[in-house]
Design a protein around this motif. Structure first.
Motif, PDB file in Angstrom:
ATOM      1  N   SER A  90       0.728  -1.121  -0.067  1.00  0.00           N
ATOM      2  CA  SER A  90       0.127   0.035  -0.257  1.00  0.00           C
ATOM      3  C   SER A  90       1.031   1.441  -0.196  1.00  0.00           C
ATOM      4  O   SER A  90       1.604   1.359   0.987  1.00  0.00           O
ATOM      5  CB  SER A  90      -0.943  -0.061   1.274  1.00  0.00           C
ATOM      6  OG  SER A  90      -1.625   1.452   1.167  1.00  0.00           O
ATOM      7  N   CYS A  91       0.653   2.071  -1.077  1.00  0.00           N
ATOM      8  CA  CYS A  91       1.626   3.256  -1.033  1.00  0.00           C
ATOM      9  C   CYS A  91       1.184   4.228   0.147  1.00  0.00           C
ATOM     10  O   CYS A  91       1.898   5.170   0.631  1.00  0.00           O
ATOM     11  CB  CYS A  91       1.136   3.961  -2.273  1.00  0.00           C
ATOM     12  SG  CYS A  91       2.054   3.286  -4.100  1.00  0.00           S
ATOM     13  N   LEU A  92      -0.254   4.353   0.556  1.00  0.00           N
ATOM     14  CA  LEU A  92      -0.750   5.270   1.670  1.00  0.00           C
ATOM     15  C   LEU A  92      -0.460   4.670   2.826  1.00  0.00           C
ATOM     16  O   LEU A  92      -0.364   5.355   3.753  1.00  0.00           O
ATOM     17  CB  LEU A  92      -2.168   5.544   1.559  1.00  0.00           C
ATOM     18  CG  LEU A  92      -2.462   6.649   0.659  1.00  0.00           C
ATOM     19  CD1 LEU A  92      -2.378   6.104  -0.995  1.00  0.00           C
ATOM     20  CD2 LEU A  92      -3.923   7.117   0.705  1.00  0.00           C
ATOM     21  N   GLU A  93      -0.364   3.008   3.210  1.00  0.00           N
ATOM     22  CA  GLU A  93       0.294   2.635   4.389  1.00  0.00           C
ATOM     23  C   GLU A  93       1.386   1.882   4.242  1.00  0.00           C
ATOM     24  O   GLU A  93       1.352   0.660   4.558  1.00  0.00           O
ATOM     25  CB  GLU A  93      -1.142   1.927   4.894  1.00  0.00           C
ATOM     26  CG  GLU A  93      -2.214   2.800   5.067  1.00  0.00           C
ATOM     27  CD  GLU A  93      -3.651   1.780   5.526  1.00  0.00           C
ATOM     28  OE1 GLU A  93      -3.856   2.076   6.598  1.00  0.00           O
ATOM     29  OE2 GLU A  93      -3.815   0.768   4.797  1.00  0.00           O
ATOM     30  N   PRO A  94       2.597   2.469   3.956  1.00  0.00           N
ATOM     31  CA  PRO A  94       3.673   1.660   3.799  1.00  0.00           C
ATOM     32  C   PRO A  94       4.323   0.962   4.955  1.00  0.00           C
ATOM     33  O   PRO A  94       4.904   0.049   5.146  1.00  0.00           O
ATOM     34  CB  PRO A  94       4.636   2.661   3.385  1.00  0.00           C
ATOM     35  CG  PRO A  94       4.071   4.035   3.740  1.00  0.00           C
ATOM     36  CD  PRO A  94       2.661   3.849   3.827  1.00  0.00           C
ATOM     37  N   GLN A  95       3.840   1.546   6.299  1.00  0.00           N
ATOM     38  CA  GLN A  95       4.349   0.801   7.550  1.00  0.00           C
ATOM     39  C   GLN A  95       3.846  -0.399   7.858  1.00  0.00           C
ATOM     40  O   GLN A  95       4.308  -1.103   8.563  1.00  0.00           O
ATOM     41  CB  GLN A  95       3.731   2.078   8.723  1.00  0.00           C
ATOM     42  CG  GLN A  95       2.316   1.934   8.940  1.00  0.00           C
ATOM     43  CD  GLN A  95       1.644   3.140   8.073  1.00  0.00           C
ATOM     44  OE1 GLN A  95       2.261   3.797   7.088  1.00  0.00           O
ATOM     45  NE2 GLN A  95       0.415   3.076   8.493  1.00  0.00           N
ATOM     46  N   LYS A  96       2.952  -0.701   6.937  1.00  0.00           N
ATOM     47  CA  LYS A  96       2.165  -2.189   6.976  1.00  0.00           C
ATOM     48  C   LYS A  96       3.091  -3.362   6.233  1.00  0.00           C
ATOM     49  O   LYS A  96       2.816  -4.386   6.485  1.00  0.00           O
ATOM     50  CB  LYS A  96       0.912  -2.164   6.516  1.00  0.00           C
ATOM     51  CG  LYS A  96      -0.133  -1.261   7.464  1.00  0.00           C
ATOM     52  CD  LYS A  96      -1.691  -1.545   6.806  1.00  0.00           C
ATOM     53  CE  LYS A  96      -2.669  -0.958   7.909  1.00  0.00           C
ATOM     54  NZ  LYS A  96      -4.093  -1.282   7.206  1.00  0.00           N
ATOM     55  N   ASN A  97       4.120  -2.769   5.632  1.00  0.00           N
ATOM     56  CA  ASN A  97       5.013  -3.600   4.635  1.00  0.00           C
ATOM     57  C   ASN A  97       6.620  -3.305   5.215  1.00  0.00           C
ATOM     58  O   ASN A  97       6.933  -2.373   5.396  1.00  0.00           O
ATOM     59  CB  ASN A  97       4.759  -3.143   3.290  1.00  0.00           C
ATOM     60  CG  ASN A  97       5.817  -4.145   2.208  1.00  0.00           C
ATOM     61  OD1 ASN A  97       6.875  -4.067   2.430  1.00  0.00           O
ATOM     62  ND2 ASN A  97       4.971  -4.983   1.558  1.00  0.00           N
ATOM     63  N   GLN A  98       7.079  -4.488   5.629  1.00  0.00           N
ATOM     64  CA  GLN A  98       8.387  -4.364   6.134  1.00  0.00           C
ATOM     65  C   GLN A  98       9.480  -3.726   5.236  1.00  0.00           C
ATOM     66  O   GLN A  98      10.436  -3.227   5.597  1.00  0.00           O
ATOM     67  CB  GLN A  98       9.092  -5.723   6.438  1.00  0.00           C
ATOM     68  CG  GLN A  98       8.283  -6.439   7.599  1.00  0.00           C
ATOM     69  CD  GLN A  98       8.521  -5.402   8.859  1.00  0.00           C
ATOM     70  OE1 GLN A  98       9.575  -5.006   9.162  1.00  0.00           O
ATOM     71  NE2 GLN A  98       7.596  -5.315   9.639  1.00  0.00           N
ATOM     72  N   TYR A  99       9.229  -3.828   3.829  1.00  0.00           N
ATOM     73  CA  TYR A  99      10.006  -3.150   2.787  1.00  0.00           C
ATOM     74  C   TYR A  99       9.834  -1.629   2.590  1.00  0.00           C
ATOM     75  O   TYR A  99      10.332  -0.771   2.757  1.00  0.00           O
ATOM     76  CB  TYR A  99      10.084  -3.947   1.597  1.00  0.00           C
ATOM     77  CG  TYR A  99      10.831  -2.866   0.425  1.00  0.00           C
ATOM     78  CD1 TYR A  99      11.902  -2.960   0.208  1.00  0.00           C
ATOM     79  CD2 TYR A  99       9.897  -2.429  -0.681  1.00  0.00           C
ATOM     80  CE1 TYR A  99      12.628  -2.014  -0.852  1.00  0.00           C
ATOM     81  CE2 TYR A  99      10.514  -1.541  -1.576  1.00  0.00           C
ATOM     82  CZ  TYR A  99      11.747  -1.457  -1.639  1.00  0.00           C
ATOM     83  OH  TYR A  99      12.407  -0.522  -2.655  1.00  0.00           O
ATOM     84  N   MET A 100       8.643  -1.567   2.556  1.00  0.00           N
ATOM     85  CA  MET A 100       7.835  -0.036   2.048  1.00  0.00           C
ATOM     86  C   MET A 100       8.169   0.733   3.211  1.00  0.00           C
ATOM     87  O   MET A 100       8.173   2.148   2.975  1.00  0.00           O
ATOM     88  CB  MET A 100       6.386  -0.151   1.640  1.00  0.00           C
ATOM     89  CG  MET A 100       6.253  -1.069   0.166  1.00  0.00           C
ATOM     90  SD  MET A 100       4.672  -0.880  -0.350  1.00  0.00           S
ATOM     91  CE  MET A 100       4.705   0.680  -1.294  1.00  0.00           C
ATOM     92  N   LYS A 101       8.179   0.382   4.251  1.00  0.00           N
ATOM     93  CA  LYS A 101       8.173   1.296   5.445  1.00  0.00           C
ATOM     94  C   LYS A 101       9.538   2.012   5.569  1.00  0.00           C
ATOM     95  O   LYS A 101       9.803   2.969   6.336  1.00  0.00           O
ATOM     96  CB  LYS A 101       7.842   0.561   6.821  1.00  0.00           C
ATOM     97  CG  LYS A 101       8.911  -0.162   7.355  1.00  0.00           C
ATOM     98  CD  LYS A 101       8.487  -0.919   8.685  1.00  0.00           C
ATOM     99  CE  LYS A 101       9.480  -1.655   9.399  1.00  0.00           C
ATOM    100  NZ  LYS A 101       8.929  -2.070  10.835  1.00  0.00           N
ATOM    101  N   LEU A 102      10.484   1.487   4.860  1.00  0.00           N
ATOM    102  CA  LEU A 102      11.743   2.085   4.472  1.00  0.00           C
ATOM    103  C   LEU A 102      11.825   3.139   3.807  1.00  0.00           C
ATOM    104  O   LEU A 102      12.926   3.901   3.746  1.00  0.00           O
ATOM    105  CB  LEU A 102      12.837   1.189   4.053  1.00  0.00           C
ATOM    106  CG  LEU A 102      13.072  -0.267   4.864  1.00  0.00           C
ATOM    107  CD1 LEU A 102      13.667  -1.222   4.112  1.00  0.00           C
ATOM    108  CD2 LEU A 102      13.514  -0.143   6.044  1.00  0.00           C
ATOM    109  N   CYS A 103      10.869   3.277   3.103  1.00  0.00           N
ATOM    110  CA  CYS A 103      10.526   4.580   2.066  1.00  0.00           C
ATOM    111  C   CYS A 103       9.971   5.772   2.480  1.00  0.00           C
ATOM    112  O   CYS A 103       8.800   5.543   3.566  1.00  0.00           O
ATOM    113  CB  CYS A 103      10.072   3.870   0.611  1.00  0.00           C
ATOM    114  SG  CYS A 103      11.039   2.444   0.109  1.00  0.00           S
TER     115      CYS A 103
END
Length: 296
Positions: free
Chosen positions: A129-142
């Motif tokens: 999810s672009c709007l909830e990156p904190q739910k994804n271990q990779y995307m929350k790095l961004c």
């Protein structure tokens, strides 16, 4: 000299892959200035926001009534010293195409619910999810306010759409497909080789290879993000499979920006991550045939 240069580049790529697995989390920045566009809030710093004029011809319409979607990402990491940021720069360095991207995912509607293959958790195949990156271990790095996404689509038949959806959901439930870090080396070396070719040959399928095609019947379980998408497309979409066979394209050497050059894909819109839903809504206003994909 060229051989030494090539070996040096491969050594750098391998070092980046080693560092990739030990990346630390980065801070989450929330600084946003907003403006209003057609009643919708668009990030004022988002100078990449763009809706493309999509024209699917009558010939395209005969191919099917459904669309498969892809998001191609250019992430921005708050921690500039992180290994994934180093890997992104390395991917960009060996990229043979004019577009920039270091990650990709697949979706079955325009809702902010795509699937991508990354590391950093017990599940390699994850929802994104672009709007909830904190739910994804990779995307929350961004940083979602400065990371960029580009959404593309390909028209497919009902049967192809359902086959791709069934395969993805099966892989997601079983979690047997894995992100395999060494696969980045395979993709990177091939991209570097293509980068030094003429413009007509460097793009996906531009070379008439005697070898390279991997049959779609192979039970492959190890991928990086872009090779997994290419694998699904080849197994489920007839014209993609035909293109791969005709041009001897190996799906395990397809990089993120190569996805732009798979026949049939068209660019829909581009935005920062935080403005994804707004961009999708504005695109659907301009292209009514896609409105149903916002409510699925």
């Amino acid at each position: 000299m060229f051989l030494l240069k090539k070996r040096f580049s491969c050594a750098i790529l391998f070092s980046a892959l080693f560092l990739f697995a030990s990346c630390q989390s980065t801070k989450f920045v929330e600084n946003r200035t907003q403006i209003t566009s057609d009643g919708l809030e668009i990030n004022a710093s988002d100078d990449v926001f763009k809706i493309y004029d999509v024209d699917f011809s009558e010939e395209e319409e005969k191919l099917g009534e459904k669309f498969l979607f892809m998001r191609v990402y250019l992430p921005n990491y708050d921690n500039k010293a992180s290994s994934v940021n180093f890997l992104k720069k390395l991917i960009t360095c060996v990229n043979p195409n004019p577009e920039e991207a270091s990650h990709s995912s697949i979706g079955f509607s325009l809702k902010d619910d795509f699937y991508g293959l990354t590391l950093y958790s017990t599940q390699d195949l994850k929802r994104e999810s672009c709007l909830e990156p904190q739910k994804n271990q990779y995307m929350k790095l961004c940083n979602p306010y400065t990371s960029i996404q580009t959404t593309l689509a390909i028209r497919v038949s009902d049967e192809e759409y359902q086959a791709a959806k069934d395969l993805l959901e099966k892989d997601f439930a079983e979690q047997k497909v894995k992100y395999w870090v060494p696969k980045n080396l395979t993709v990177g070396v091939d991209n570097l080789r293509r980068k030094n070719m003429s413009p007509s040959k460097k793009k996906l399928g531009g070379r008439n290879l005697r070898k390279g095609y991997i049959a779609n019947e192979k039970d492959e379980k190890h991928f990086v993000c872009s090779t997994y998408l290419a694998y699904i497309l080849q197994k489920c979409v007839k014209r993609v499979d035909e293109f791969f066979k005709e041009r001897n394209v190996a799906y395990d050497k397809v990089g993120p920006t190569d996805l732009y050059y798979i026949p049939g894909f068209k660019i829909l819109f581009r935005s920062t991550w935080i403005d994804y839903e707004i961009a999708a809504a504005e695109f659907a206003q301009a292209a009514p045939s896609f409105r149903e994909y916002l409510i699925q």
